[in-house]
Design an enzyme around this catalytic site. Structure first.
Site, short mmCIF file in Angstrom:
data_model
loop_
_atom_site.label_atom_id
_atom_site.label_comp_id
_atom_site.label_asym_id
_atom_site.label_seq_id
_atom_site.Cartn_x
_atom_site.Cartn_y
_atom_site.Cartn_z
N VAL A 2 0.86 -1.17 0.00
CA VAL A 2 0.00 0.00 0.00
C VAL A 2 0.89 1.22 0.00
CG1 VAL A 2 -2.04 -1.00 1.10
CG2 VAL A 2 -0.18 -0.13 2.51
N SER A 3 0.39 2.34 -0.54
CA SER A 3 1.22 3.53 -0.72
C SER A 3 1.36 4.35 0.54
CB SER A 3 0.66 4.41 -1.84
OG SER A 3 0.67 3.72 -3.06
N THR A 4 0.30 4.41 1.37
CA THR A 4 0.31 5.28 2.52
C THR A 4 -0.06 4.52 3.78
OG1 THR A 4 -2.01 5.91 2.29
CG2 THR A 4 -0.39 7.22 1.07
#
Length: 320
Positions: A2-4
């Site tokens: 996941v990016s964040t």
């Protein structure tokens, strides 16, 4: 992946992806070797701990399974590098969400098409973010992120002066513009007077240089000066001479004349000293200062003479 950090706990979170992949493996009677999880990492880079370990362990498993293709990469070039590693070790690459399997010719074709769409989606997101930033800047507002040292940010995204920090910023520009003092000497003086950065750390020459080069302090906000380029799968930030400036709605801390005078003085000092950028330092990481124990840095004077200076003296002036 996941990016964040926010995505790590909501939506298609790490745990949600893990549970779906476990069910997939149970359905096809796959034995799980390990999980490779990158939480809070962008798919636009290969510099992710779990991805690097996945590639390093490629001889230990038969299939690499992802929840969706863009979990492993959104960059077509990087994706091809990853698939080359898998191919060299005879590893099949599968996606739970998209129906392809690189062990077949049609699966490889489908993968290339999906990879191109993932890269297109990333580029489109980047363009939309840039357009949103430009709109905010044209309105004279701060586009986001931590405000510069010397400012706080209001709820409507307007920079407001932090008087305590602003006094330090004005002192920095006065020393540079009116007294022609270098960044390192300014940092040493501030540290000796007991000033600290916003994070309560001593000032360094690089910190002072970033302040002196930031046009925000004379009332101009910039866009497009920093560019991110990729080389060998790694991201690197470079400075672009062609960038846009926008007038802010905030009060500047120094005049444009003072800012420009400081820039001229910095350029003059730069011409009078050498550079260490082109010097291969074969002793890097091997020699340290006997006093502060920090690394010794190699530099070069304009006359060609090379010398070493410890990081403690260079950055803070607190070493003999």
């Amino acid at each position: 992946r996941v990016s964040t950090e926010e995505q790590a706990t909501g939506g298609h979170s790490i745990e949600a992806q893990r549970q779906e992949l476990i069910k997939y493996c149970e359905a096809f009677n796959y034995e799980i070797h390990d999980f490779y999880i990158d939480g809070g990492y962008s798919a636009s880079t290969m510099e992710r701990p779990a991805l690097q370990k996945l590639l390093k362990d490629a001889n230990d498993y038969d299939i690499a399974l992802v929840w969706r293709l863009d979990r492993i990469s959104r960059d077509m070039t990087d994706l091809m590098k990853i698939l080359e590693v898998f191919s060299n070790f005879g590893v099949a690459f599968k996606s739970k969400t998209e129906n392809f399997d690189t062990s077949t010719a049609s699966g490889k074709l489908m993968l290339n098409m999906l990879g191109s769409f993932a890269e297109f989606e990333r580029a489109s997101i980047s363009e939309r973010i840039k357009m949103a930033h430009k709109k905010i800047l044209k309105e004279g507002k701060w586009r986001g992120g931590r405000p510069p040292f010397g400012y706080n940010i209001s709820e409507d995204k307007i920079l407001i002066i932090n008087e305590d920090e602003a006094a330090v910023v004005r002192k920095i520009f006065d020393s540079s513009a009116n007294k022609n003092v270098g960044s390192r000497s300014i940092a040493v003086e501030l540290n000796n007077l007991g000033y600290t950065t916003r994070s309560k750390k001593p000032f360094t020459s690089s910190y002072i240089t970033r302040i002196l080069k930031n046009p925000t302090y004379c009332g101009e906000m910039i866009h497009g000066r920093q560019l991110t380029v990729k080389k060998h799968g790694k991201k690197k930030v470079i400075y672009n001479d062609d960038f846009n400036t926008y007038d802010g709605l905030f009060e500047p801390l120094v005049t444009k004349d003072t800012f420009d005078k400081s820039q001229r003085n910095m350029e003059k000092r730069k011409l009078n000293r050498g550079t260490s950028n082109t010097i291969p330092n074969i002793l890097a990481g091997l020699i340290y200062c006997g006093d502060c124990k920090l690394p010794l840095l190699r530099s070069k004077r304009r006359n060609g003479n090379a010398f070493f200076m410890c990081k403690g003296y260079k950055d803070h002036g607190n070493c003999t």
